[in-house]
Scaffold this motif. Structure first.
Motif, PDB file in Angstrom:
ATOM      1  N   GLY A  34       0.531  -1.053   0.183  1.00  0.00           N
ATOM      2  CA  GLY A  34       0.225  -0.473  -0.248  1.00  0.00           C
ATOM      3  C   GLY A  34       0.820   1.477  -0.078  1.00  0.00           C
ATOM      4  O   GLY A  34      -0.061   2.248   0.568  1.00  0.00           O
ATOM      5  N   ALA A  35       2.264   1.340  -0.060  1.00  0.00           N
ATOM      6  CA  ALA A  35       3.434   2.551  -0.498  1.00  0.00           C
ATOM      7  C   ALA A  35       2.838   2.616  -1.696  1.00  0.00           C
ATOM      8  O   ALA A  35       2.702   2.438  -2.688  1.00  0.00           O
ATOM      9  N   PHE A  36       2.767   4.366  -0.955  1.00  0.00           N
ATOM     10  CA  PHE A  36       3.737   5.165  -2.608  1.00  0.00           C
ATOM     11  C   PHE A  36       4.867   5.353  -2.265  1.00  0.00           C
ATOM     12  O   PHE A  36       5.493   5.990  -1.602  1.00  0.00           O
ATOM     13  N   VAL A  37       5.830   4.656  -2.896  1.00  0.00           N
ATOM     14  CA  VAL A  37       7.375   5.447  -2.890  1.00  0.00           C
ATOM     15  C   VAL A  37       7.757   6.118  -4.474  1.00  0.00           C
ATOM     16  O   VAL A  37       7.519   5.410  -5.411  1.00  0.00           O
ATOM     17  N   VAL A  38       9.072   6.768  -4.093  1.00  0.00           N
ATOM     18  CA  VAL A  38       9.708   7.043  -5.337  1.00  0.00           C
ATOM     19  C   VAL A  38      11.136   6.439  -5.441  1.00  0.00           C
ATOM     20  O   VAL A  38      11.183   7.069  -4.033  1.00  0.00           O
ATOM     21  N   LEU A  39      11.441   6.182  -6.677  1.00  0.00           N
ATOM     22  CA  LEU A  39      12.513   5.533  -6.825  1.00  0.00           C
ATOM     23  C   LEU A  39      13.306   7.029  -7.447  1.00  0.00           C
ATOM     24  O   LEU A  39      13.365   7.366  -9.072  1.00  0.00           O
ATOM     25  N   MET A  40      14.549   7.390  -7.309  1.00  0.00           N
ATOM     26  CA  MET A  40      15.355   8.730  -8.394  1.00  0.00           C
ATOM     27  C   MET A  40      16.855   8.075  -7.789  1.00  0.00           C
ATOM     28  O   MET A  40      17.228   6.766  -7.533  1.00  0.00           O
ATOM     29  N   GLY A  41      17.393   9.221  -8.192  1.00  0.00           N
ATOM     30  CA  GLY A  41      18.723   8.903  -8.504  1.00  0.00           C
ATOM     31  C   GLY A  41      19.240   9.418 -10.126  1.00  0.00           C
ATOM     32  O   GLY A  41      18.512   9.712 -10.711  1.00  0.00           O
ATOM     33  N   ARG A  42      20.994   9.506 -10.420  1.00  0.00           N
ATOM     34  CA  ARG A  42      21.096  10.246 -11.098  1.00  0.00           C
ATOM     35  C   ARG A  42      20.524   9.390 -12.416  1.00  0.00           C
ATOM     36  O   ARG A  42      20.334   8.105 -12.268  1.00  0.00           O
ATOM     37  N   SER A  43      20.546  10.299 -14.235  1.00  0.00           N
ATOM     38  CA  SER A  43      20.321   8.911 -14.668  1.00  0.00           C
ATOM     39  C   SER A  43      22.020   8.377 -15.120  1.00  0.00           C
ATOM     40  O   SER A  43      22.705   8.230 -14.902  1.00  0.00           O
ATOM     41  N   GLY A  44      21.479   6.740 -15.445  1.00  0.00           N
ATOM     42  CA  GLY A  44      22.003   6.083 -15.270  1.00  0.00           C
ATOM     43  C   GLY A  44      22.515   5.195 -13.640  1.00  0.00           C
ATOM     44  O   GLY A  44      22.935   4.485 -14.215  1.00  0.00           O
ATOM     45  N   ALA A  45      22.265   5.841 -12.939  1.00  0.00           N
ATOM     46  CA  ALA A  45      22.199   5.236 -11.730  1.00  0.00           C
ATOM     47  C   ALA A  45      21.259   3.677 -11.583  1.00  0.00           C
ATOM     48  O   ALA A  45      21.752   3.096 -10.729  1.00  0.00           O
ATOM     49  N   GLY A  46      20.503   2.892 -12.368  1.00  0.00           N
ATOM     50  CA  GLY A  46      20.069   2.320 -12.300  1.00  0.00           C
ATOM     51  C   GLY A  46      18.442   1.515 -12.292  1.00  0.00           C
ATOM     52  O   GLY A  46      18.122   0.597 -11.590  1.00  0.00           O
ATOM     53  N   LYS A  47      17.882   3.025 -11.959  1.00  0.00           N
ATOM     54  CA  LYS A  47      16.310   2.606 -11.735  1.00  0.00           C
ATOM     55  C   LYS A  47      15.684   2.048 -12.763  1.00  0.00           C
ATOM     56  O   LYS A  47      14.892   0.397 -12.151  1.00  0.00           O
ATOM     57  N   SER A  48      15.583   1.708 -14.160  1.00  0.00           N
ATOM     58  CA  SER A  48      15.643   1.052 -14.761  1.00  0.00           C
ATOM     59  C   SER A  48      15.834  -0.024 -14.878  1.00  0.00           C
ATOM     60  O   SER A  48      14.674  -0.908 -14.851  1.00  0.00           O
ATOM     61  N   THR A  49      16.727  -0.645 -14.417  1.00  0.00           N
ATOM     62  CA  THR A  49      17.621  -1.975 -14.284  1.00  0.00           C
ATOM     63  C   THR A  49      16.504  -2.866 -12.962  1.00  0.00           C
ATOM     64  O   THR A  49      16.068  -4.120 -13.036  1.00  0.00           O
ATOM     65  N   LEU A  50      16.392  -1.972 -11.835  1.00  0.00           N
ATOM     66  CA  LEU A  50      15.844  -2.837 -10.360  1.00  0.00           C
ATOM     67  C   LEU A  50      14.060  -2.531 -10.968  1.00  0.00           C
ATOM     68  O   LEU A  50      14.233  -3.676 -10.375  1.00  0.00           O
TER      69      LEU A  50
END
Ligand SMILES: Nc1ncnc2c1ncn2[C@@H]1O[C@H](COP(=O)(O)OP(=O)(O)OP(=O)(O)O)[C@@H](O)[C@H]1O
Ligand SMILES: [Mg+2]
Length: 232
Positions: A34-50
């Protein structure tokens, strides 16, 4: 709060010529249902990978990704696909609407893939209404504006009542005003069903609305914004 997702020591690297680039170097996190979480980090940090690992699209080199009682890393490709189709709604940065299907058919697709096609007509009509496109079901995606396509992508991600919505920069290609509207729509829809929402974004304002900000930096996942990590 019940835990929905638990990541332990997740590692992922990619070949780059003769070397390997480590993108995730022991990522750990616990995300409540039920949480609303944002995933941040610089371009190339691995957000899409995760996000790709959590959705089961890709698999880590090592570590555990525990979703309720299931460790995704122990599943076969077929089992991960089945998991994704029943549990996850994914809003891709590039939308990924299927150009040869109408808007209504695109939204119905997750229902068909998860064996719920008998409810598709009603559900699609309801969702089209909710995203403000009640009369566009028979249109093809290329007839819609970017913001309209984004709303269709959100409707599609929600169609099969997934417990977890993963959104990869869902407003990256929209103007500010439209982006804000699309995000409000997503958070409203998710609130109604107590769905867990994990959004990769560069949007500071969105981060302020979230329950929690997670930031990828140098291969690790931290609680809080990048400014706090750099100051520590
Ligand atoms: N399939 C792949 N093969 C090789 N390298 C990859 C692959 N996927 C991702 N990478 C590399 O992993 C790193 C992280 O990429 P990723 O797309 O996860 O970043 P991101 O945080 O989503 O960035 P952005 O904010 O720009 O979307 C990049 O250096 C990228 O080149
Ligand atoms: Mg990305």
């Amino acid at each position: 709060m019940a835990v929905l997702l638990q990541l332990s020591d997740v590692r992922k690297s990619f070949d780059e010529g003769t070397t390997r680039r480590t993108v995730l170097d022991g990522v750990a996190a616990t995300i409540d249902a039920g949480a609303f979480v944002v995933l941040m980090g610089r371009s190339g940090a691995g957000k899409s990978t995760l996000l790709n690992l959590i959705s089961g699209i890709d698999r880590p080199d090592s570590g555990r990704i525990q979703y309720n009682d299931t460790d995704l890393t122990t599943l076969s490709d077929t089992e991960r696909t089945r998991f994704r189709r029943s549990e996850i709604g994914f809003v891709f940065q590039s939308l990924n609407l299927i150009p040869t299907l109408t808007v209504a058919e695109n939204i119905a697709l997750p229902l068909e893939l998860s064996g719920q096609s008998d409810t598709a007509t009603d559900r699609v009509a309801h969702l089209l209404d909710r995203v403000g496109l009640p009369d566009r079901g028979d249109s093809y995606p290329d007839r819609l504006s970017g913001g309209e396509q984004q709303r269709v992508a959100i409707a599609r991600a929600l169609a099969h009542h997934p417990l977890l919505i993963l959104a990869d920069e869902p407003t990256g290609s929209l103007d500010y005003e439209t982006g804000t509207q699309v995000l409000r729509l997503l958070t409203d829809l998710v609130d109604e069903h107590d769905t867990t929402l994990l959004i990769a974004t560069h949007d500071q304002q969105l981060a302020q609305q979230a329950d929690r900000t997670l930031t990828l930096h140098n291969g690790l996942l931290h609680d809080g914004p990048l400014s706090a990590i750099l100051a520590a």
